[in-house]
Design an enzyme around this catalytic site. Structure first.
Site: not given
Ligand code: GLN
Length: 484
Positions: A79, A154, A178
């Protein structure tokens, strides 16, 4: 079956028997990238030439009799918020578009020592804020099961690359889901380890008290193999834990008869009926395998989403304060004085979701509101943790869906608040620091994958991996592939 569709352990077995070379597997994955990447858009950077060179190096080592580790010669993609030495690390943000880290994150370093082959960096929501990868400043990654759908987020690039065969596994970050949510949208296994189990050194911070790093893999065995390689204390991350690392692969095959699985019943209301049916079927299978399924109460869970939003945005606003146009990253060239340099750099460098969270973060930690929002959220976080402590006195694992829905269409979920509903099952594990895994447990009426989440007690990765493995041994959802 094509080489790019194999798991880590399947490739390892072929390498050990000398039936294929590392070059064969790397070439297969690179050919696959060339074939499908223009439709999937999983990568920000592809390091093809380096990967091919590295394949030769590893093949030579094998020819010289070096003992094969489980990850030797396995192609991985990372990532783009995890620092990679001399390779651009953008966080999918204009702010870091040209940032080339001078060092490797600890996870990257550990994987390199095992002889994995780096393929490149993966698209994500900007600074890991989002659940669909639509917040990337650069491109939309498509869900390989249906190119009109999002891959989740994400770590959307991470999930899309693995399920489409553009990487054998990937490493993502999980602050509120994410790793798990995109894994569930893509029919993959996503593991969020206990907070502190894996070093965060070199992960570009979103919310440091919630951030974790974990693997996205094709099956549970692969997840355990990668965890074995990346877990452990690190003097460069003082929040990493000294708790001994267990052999997660060895632990997989334990019988789950008598295992106690807790299901928080209220959580199954208001969700997609295909998801609900799949979860109920999974619970049935666990019963058939001899596990005891108990209803449990987690009374403060209803506050988890708002608590997560407050704490994560408070921490994010502070983590992102460093992008001021002075030290590194993007700098606006349109300014008259210092004040304007800061302002225009941040206005032009950050996308809308990042700005929204910085504003929310500043609001909840502002001197006049701190007690009403941030402090209350911290107290509620403690209550949520205590709910889990009580629950794990009664049960060994907690089972929920990973997400209330399957992959949605691009543009379908418009507001940031609505998007966050997608994280309702995943954020509690981050708030409480617990390990959690998402594994495939079915498909909806449109043929989109459904994920099931198993949460464990602190540092009990073994338990969730065993429980997940037992399910996987009796199902074949994880073997299904999209038609790309
Ligand atoms: N979807 C969650 C957010 O928008 C988690 C994001 C993540 O785990 N980086 O914060």
């Amino acid at each position: 079956m094509k080489l790019y569709d194999l798991t880590i352990h399947e490739i390892n077995a072929l390498l050990c028997k000398g039936e294929i070379s590392v070059k064969d597997i790397v070439q297969s994955v690179i050919d696959r990238i060339e074939d499908v990447e223009d439709r999937v858009d999983a990568f920000i950077t592809i390091t093809k030439d380096e990967a091919l060179k590295e394949a030769d190096v590893i093949d030579n080592k094998i020819a010289n009799g070096e003992k094969l580790s489980k990850l030797m010669g396995i192609p991985v993609a990372i990532k783009d918020n995890i620092c990679t030495k001399n390779v651009k690390t953008t966080c999918s943000s204009k702010m870091l578009e040209d940032f080339i880290p001078p060092y490797d994150a600890t996870v990257v370093d550990k994987l390199k020592r095992q002889g994995t082959i780096f393929l490149g960096k993966l698209n994500m929501d900007e600074f890991a804020m989002g659940s669909s990868t639509e917040n990337s400043a650069f491109k939309d990654t498509k869900n390989p099961w249906n190119l009109d759908r999002v891959p989740g987020g994400s770590s959307g690039g991470g999930a899309a690359s693995v399920i489409s065969g553009e990487a054998i596994f990937s490493i993502g970050s999980d602050t509120g889901g994410s790793v798990r949510q995109p894994a569930s949208f893509s029919g993959l296994v996503g593991l969020k380890p206990t907070y502190g189990r894996v070093s965060r050194y070199g992960l570009i911070a979103l919310a440091p008290s919630l951030d974790t790093l974990g693997p996205i893999t094709k099956d549970v065995t692969d997840s355990a193999i990668v965890l074995n390689a990346i877990a452990g204390a690190d003097r460069r991350d003082f929040t990493s834990s000294n708790t001994p690392v267990e052999d997660y692969v060895q632990a997989l095959k334990k019988d789950i008869r008598g295992l106690k699985i807790g299901v928080p019943k209220e959580l199954l209301d208001n969700i997609n009926s295909d998801v609900k049916n799949a979860i109920e079927k999974a619970i049935g299978l666990y019963r058939d395998l001899g596990a005891k399924v108990l209803e449990i109460e987690l009374p403060h869970l209803e506050y988890a989403l708002i608590v997560y939003r407050i704490i994560s945005s408070a921490e994010a606003s502070s983590s992102l304060a460093r992008y001021d146009g002075i030290r590194y990253g993007f700098r606006s060239d349109d300014y008259k004085d210092l004040e304007e340099l800061y302002k225009n750099t941040r206005t032009q460098g950050f996308g809308p979701e990042v700005k929204r969270r910085i504003m929310m973060g500043n609001l909840v930690i502002g001197a006049d509101r701190y007690e009403d929002y941030y402090l209350k959220a911290l107290k509620a976080r403690t209550l949520i943790k205590e709910d889990f402590i009580r629950a794990f006195n009664e049960v060994d694992v907690i089972l929920t869906p990973t997400s209330p829905d399957t992959a949605f269409r691009f543009g379908e979920v418009r507001s940031s608040k609505e998007m966050s509903l997608s994280d309702i099952y995943t954020v509690p594990a981050n708030l409480a620091g617990l390990p959690a895994i998402s594994i495939p447990c079915g498909f909806d009426a449109n043929g989109l994958p459904i994920g099931m989440q198993l949460m464990g007690d602190l540092f009990d990765e073994k338990m969730i991996l065993q429980t997940a493995y037992a399910f996987e041994q009796n199902t074949d959802y994880h073997r299904q592939k999209p038609n790309l």
